[in-house]
Design an enzyme around this catalytic site. Structure first.
Site, PDB file in Angstrom:
ATOM      1  NE  ARG A 237      -4.140  -1.659  -0.029  1.00 12.04           N
ATOM      2  CZ  ARG A 237      -4.128  -2.781  -0.731  1.00 12.04           C
ATOM      3  NH1 ARG A 237      -3.038  -3.124  -1.417  1.00 12.04           N
ATOM      4  NH2 ARG A 237      -5.193  -3.563  -0.763  1.00 12.04           N
ATOM      5  CD  GLU A 266      -3.612   2.468  -7.060  1.00 12.77           C
ATOM      6  OE1 GLU A 266      -4.566   1.710  -7.375  1.00 12.77           O
ATOM      7  OE2 GLU A 266      -2.636   2.087  -6.394  1.00 12.77           O
ATOM      8  CG  HIS A 285      -2.911  -1.511  -7.490  1.00 19.41           C
ATOM      9  ND1 HIS A 285      -3.556  -0.758  -6.555  1.00 19.41           N
ATOM     10  CD2 HIS A 285      -2.696  -2.725  -6.904  1.00 19.41           C
ATOM     11  CE1 HIS A 285      -3.738  -1.457  -5.450  1.00 19.41           C
ATOM     12  NE2 HIS A 285      -3.217  -2.665  -5.634  1.00 19.41           N
TER      13      HIS A 285
END
Length: 318
Positions: A237, A266, A285
């Site tokens: 994270r 994001e 991601h």
């Protein structure tokens, strides 16, 4: 018919990764392939839905959004943990939140893709080859005999450790709760402190859950302890690392580079410096974005919807 929205289906596979026939006689599914970065537009698009499915933390569900969705009864997230959902607000608005099991080993494998990509300068060498640049312009880093430092030795951290050992690396680990017995069982050296791990490791890889104790765990001070030849890997994270401090360390050459798969915003803004720093190997991601994980996630989504409609919700979170 009950209306269901599936958000952020970037790869357009939501309906093909599982058999939805168990619920399609009761549910109309509307799939959105692009990301809503505006809450007004999102709320307008799904305001008539009783069920909403979200993929990991791509779209946060905050109190303000729950307030704008009075018809919402069931929110499903992939995985069994999602920090972007305001669970107290969901409860207050009568929304059941469910998750899904499974996920595969994609994050472990991507961690090693980033490590190897950085160590062997694959981006630079591939770019040079494609554009007719210098032939063999970099010197790779040998992994054998180097120290791999793991912040966190849970499921993913332990798997990353095994692969490091297969490469002949010395593996060390540290976390607030890591015990000597667990480290020994994994064949891993237990660092006496976070500081020792950072100072002694050639590659530092983060595998921690984001929480009060881990948010901002690596600030400018901690990054300053790392070797100038060391690499930082984060597939966990983004807020575990102070973003500004990381960018400053990378720009100043105070660490050799970073392999990143997670970001505070994001999708990552087009002008974000992490997109262009030459010593960053970045991916969007995709740690969990594998066929095995997606099939498990979407199968679980259908099961969650079916169970909810039958009056017996499963995989309830919170």
């Amino acid at each position: 018919m009950i209306k269901c929205a599936v958000l952020d289906d970037y790869q357009q596979v939501a309906l093909s990764m599982a058999d939805w026939s168990a619920v399609t006689d009761r549910v109309v599914v509307n799939v959105f392939h692009t990301h809503f970065d505006n809450e007004d537009l999102l709320a307008a698009a799904i305001e008539d839905c009783e069920i909403v499915v979200i993929m990991r933390e791509r779209t946060p569900f905050r109190r303000t959004l729950f307030q704008r969705l009075p018809r919402l009864k069931l929110l499903i997230t992939t995985g069994m943990r999602n920090a972007s959902i305001d669970l107290p607000a969901a409860t207050e608005h009568g929304v059941v939140v469910c998750g899904t099991r499974g996920g595969g080993e994609g994050t472990t494998e991507l961690t090693w893709a980033l490590i190897l990509g950085l160590a062997r300068k694959l981006v630079q060498e591939n770019e040079a080859l494609r554009t007719g640049g210098h032939w063999q312009s970099t010197i790779g880093v040998d992994l054998k005999g180097k120290r791999l430092g793991l912040l966190g030795l849970g499921h993913i951290g332990s798997n990353v450790a095994q692969i490091g050992q297969a490469f002949g690396m010395e593996v060390a680990a540290w976390s607030h709760n890591l015990t000597a017995d667990k480290a020994a069982a994994a064949g891993v050296y237990l660092a006496t402190s976070k500081e020792e791990l950072l100072e002694s490791s050639d590659i530092v890889s983060i595998h921690l859950v984001l929480g009060d104790r881990t948010r901002g765990l690596l600030s400018a001070r901690e990054l300053g302890l790392m070797k100038p030849t060391a690499y930082l890997i984060n597939t966990s994270r983004a807020p575990i690392v102070d973003r500004d401090a990381l960018i400053a360390s990378l720009r100043g050459g105070r660490i050799a580079g970073a392999g990143l798969d997670v970001y505070e915003t994001e999708p990552l803004p087009a002008d974000d410096p992490l997109r262009s720093l030459p010593n960053v190997l970045a991916t969007p991601h995709i740690g969990y974005v594998t066929e095995a994980a997606y099939r498990s996630f979407f199968r679980g989504i259908v099961e969650d919807i079916d169970a909810f409609l039958n009056g017996s919700p499963v995989n309830v979170i919170g």
